[in-house]
Design a protein around this motif. Sequence first.
Motif, PDB file in Angstrom:
ATOM      1  N   MET A 195       0.827  -1.192   0.000  1.00 56.73           N
ATOM      2  CA  MET A 195       0.000   0.000   0.000  1.00 56.73           C
ATOM      3  C   MET A 195       0.874   1.260   0.000  1.00 56.73           C
ATOM      4  O   MET A 195       0.557   2.235  -0.662  1.00 56.73           O
ATOM      5  CB  MET A 195      -0.914  -0.010   1.219  1.00 56.73           C
ATOM      6  N   ALA A 196       1.969   1.209   0.722  1.00 55.20           N
ATOM      7  CA  ALA A 196       2.872   2.357   0.772  1.00 55.20           C
ATOM      8  C   ALA A 196       3.489   2.625  -0.596  1.00 55.20           C
ATOM      9  O   ALA A 196       3.686   3.784  -0.983  1.00 55.20           O
ATOM     10  CB  ALA A 196       3.959   2.129   1.815  1.00 55.20           C
ATOM     11  N   GLU A 197       3.802   1.552  -1.330  1.00 56.98           N
ATOM     12  CA  GLU A 197       4.371   1.723  -2.670  1.00 56.98           C
ATOM     13  C   GLU A 197       3.375   2.407  -3.601  1.00 56.98           C
ATOM     14  O   GLU A 197       3.750   3.274  -4.400  1.00 56.98           O
ATOM     15  CB  GLU A 197       4.772   0.371  -3.246  1.00 56.98           C
ATOM     16  N   THR A 198       2.120   2.026  -3.504  1.00 53.91           N
ATOM     17  CA  THR A 198       1.082   2.643  -4.329  1.00 53.91           C
ATOM     18  C   THR A 198       0.935   4.115  -3.992  1.00 53.91           C
ATOM     19  O   THR A 198       0.841   4.955  -4.898  1.00 53.91           O
ATOM     20  CB  THR A 198      -0.265   1.926  -4.116  1.00 53.91           C
ATOM     21  N   GLU A 199       0.948   4.443  -2.720  1.00 52.34           N
ATOM     22  CA  GLU A 199       0.838   5.841  -2.304  1.00 52.34           C
ATOM     23  C   GLU A 199       2.030   6.651  -2.806  1.00 52.34           C
ATOM     24  O   GLU A 199       1.875   7.771  -3.294  1.00 52.34           O
ATOM     25  CB  GLU A 199       0.737   5.924  -0.776  1.00 52.34           C
ATOM     26  N   ARG A 200       3.219   6.068  -2.692  1.00 51.60           N
ATOM     27  CA  ARG A 200       4.413   6.761  -3.170  1.00 51.60           C
ATOM     28  C   ARG A 200       4.332   7.003  -4.677  1.00 51.60           C
ATOM     29  O   ARG A 200       4.685   8.067  -5.164  1.00 51.60           O
ATOM     30  CB  ARG A 200       5.662   5.946  -2.840  1.00 51.60           C
ATOM     31  N   GLU A 201       3.883   6.030  -5.427  1.00 49.14           N
ATOM     32  CA  GLU A 201       3.736   6.176  -6.878  1.00 49.14           C
ATOM     33  C   GLU A 201       2.706   7.247  -7.217  1.00 49.14           C
ATOM     34  O   GLU A 201       2.903   8.039  -8.140  1.00 49.14           O
ATOM     35  CB  GLU A 201       3.337   4.834  -7.505  1.00 49.14           C
ATOM     36  N   ASN A 202       1.610   7.319  -6.464  1.00 49.14           N
ATOM     37  CA  ASN A 202       0.605   8.371  -6.692  1.00 49.14           C
ATOM     38  C   ASN A 202       1.184   9.757  -6.431  1.00 49.14           C
ATOM     39  O   ASN A 202       0.932  10.695  -7.188  1.00 49.14           O
ATOM     40  CB  ASN A 202      -0.617   8.147  -5.805  1.00 49.14           C
ATOM     41  N   ILE A 203       1.949   9.882  -5.352  1.00 46.22           N
ATOM     42  CA  ILE A 203       2.581  11.173  -5.045  1.00 46.22           C
ATOM     43  C   ILE A 203       3.559  11.554  -6.140  1.00 46.22           C
ATOM     44  O   ILE A 203       3.595  12.698  -6.597  1.00 46.22           O
ATOM     45  CB  ILE A 203       3.283  11.107  -3.674  1.00 46.22           C
ATOM     46  N   ARG A 204       4.345  10.571  -6.598  1.00 46.20           N
ATOM     47  CA  ARG A 204       5.324  10.832  -7.659  1.00 46.20           C
ATOM     48  C   ARG A 204       4.630  11.300  -8.937  1.00 46.20           C
ATOM     49  O   ARG A 204       5.047  12.269  -9.570  1.00 46.20           O
ATOM     50  CB  ARG A 204       6.125   9.560  -7.922  1.00 46.20           C
ATOM     51  N   GLU A 205       3.574  10.617  -9.330  1.00 48.94           N
ATOM     52  CA  GLU A 205       2.853  10.986 -10.553  1.00 48.94           C
ATOM     53  C   GLU A 205       2.240  12.375 -10.450  1.00 48.94           C
ATOM     54  O   GLU A 205       2.311  13.169 -11.393  1.00 48.94           O
ATOM     55  CB  GLU A 205       1.777   9.952 -10.862  1.00 48.94           C
ATOM     56  N   SER A 206       1.654  12.709  -9.312  1.00 43.13           N
ATOM     57  CA  SER A 206       1.054  14.039  -9.179  1.00 43.13           C
ATOM     58  C   SER A 206       2.121  15.127  -9.161  1.00 43.13           C
ATOM     59  O   SER A 206       1.913  16.222  -9.693  1.00 43.13           O
ATOM     60  CB  SER A 206       0.175  14.123  -7.933  1.00 43.13           C
ATOM     61  N   THR A 207       3.282  14.826  -8.589  1.00 42.72           N
ATOM     62  CA  THR A 207       4.381  15.793  -8.606  1.00 42.72           C
ATOM     63  C   THR A 207       4.855  16.036 -10.028  1.00 42.72           C
ATOM     64  O   THR A 207       5.059  17.182 -10.442  1.00 42.72           O
ATOM     65  CB  THR A 207       5.546  15.288  -7.737  1.00 42.72           C
ATOM     66  N   LEU A 208       5.041  14.965 -10.790  1.00 46.37           N
ATOM     67  CA  LEU A 208       5.476  15.110 -12.185  1.00 46.37           C
ATOM     68  C   LEU A 208       4.449  15.871 -13.016  1.00 46.37           C
ATOM     69  O   LEU A 208       4.816  16.691 -13.871  1.00 46.37           O
ATOM     70  CB  LEU A 208       5.746  13.736 -12.800  1.00 46.37           C
ATOM     71  N   GLU A 209       3.175  15.612 -12.788  1.00 44.19           N
ATOM     72  CA  GLU A 209       2.133  16.345 -13.515  1.00 44.19           C
ATOM     73  C   GLU A 209       2.178  17.830 -13.175  1.00 44.19           C
ATOM     74  O   GLU A 209       2.024  18.679 -14.053  1.00 44.19           O
ATOM     75  CB  GLU A 209       0.757  15.764 -13.186  1.00 44.19           C
TER      76      GLU A 209
END
Length: 116
Positions: free
Chosen positions: A1-15
Amino acid sequence: MAETERENIRESTLEGLDTAVRKGKHDGRPPVITDEMLHTVLRRRANGESIEPVQPGLIIPTGKRKGQNPSVASVYRALAERAKRETYPGAVEAAHADFAALRLAKFPDPTSLTLT
């Protein structure tokens, strides 16, 4: 679950970064050499002066080093950047657009590919 959250944060930062680039905004320090300083350097170089005698007359207007002189390397760097922009107009914008498109593209996971 933590990996998914980290990936979501990364994607929103890149956007968010891509959106800022498209709006013409960028992060980082402001340039030390202003357009007025660069104009002064170019004018004096056209009169035959080298960079070294021109540099002490330039004063940084803002930032941490306000009131000090820029380094000779900063002056040369600004001149090189200007020459690059004149030689390849629009190349920087095109490179930023290409990079943003690559970051938004979804590439397949290499571990899921099978070799035939």
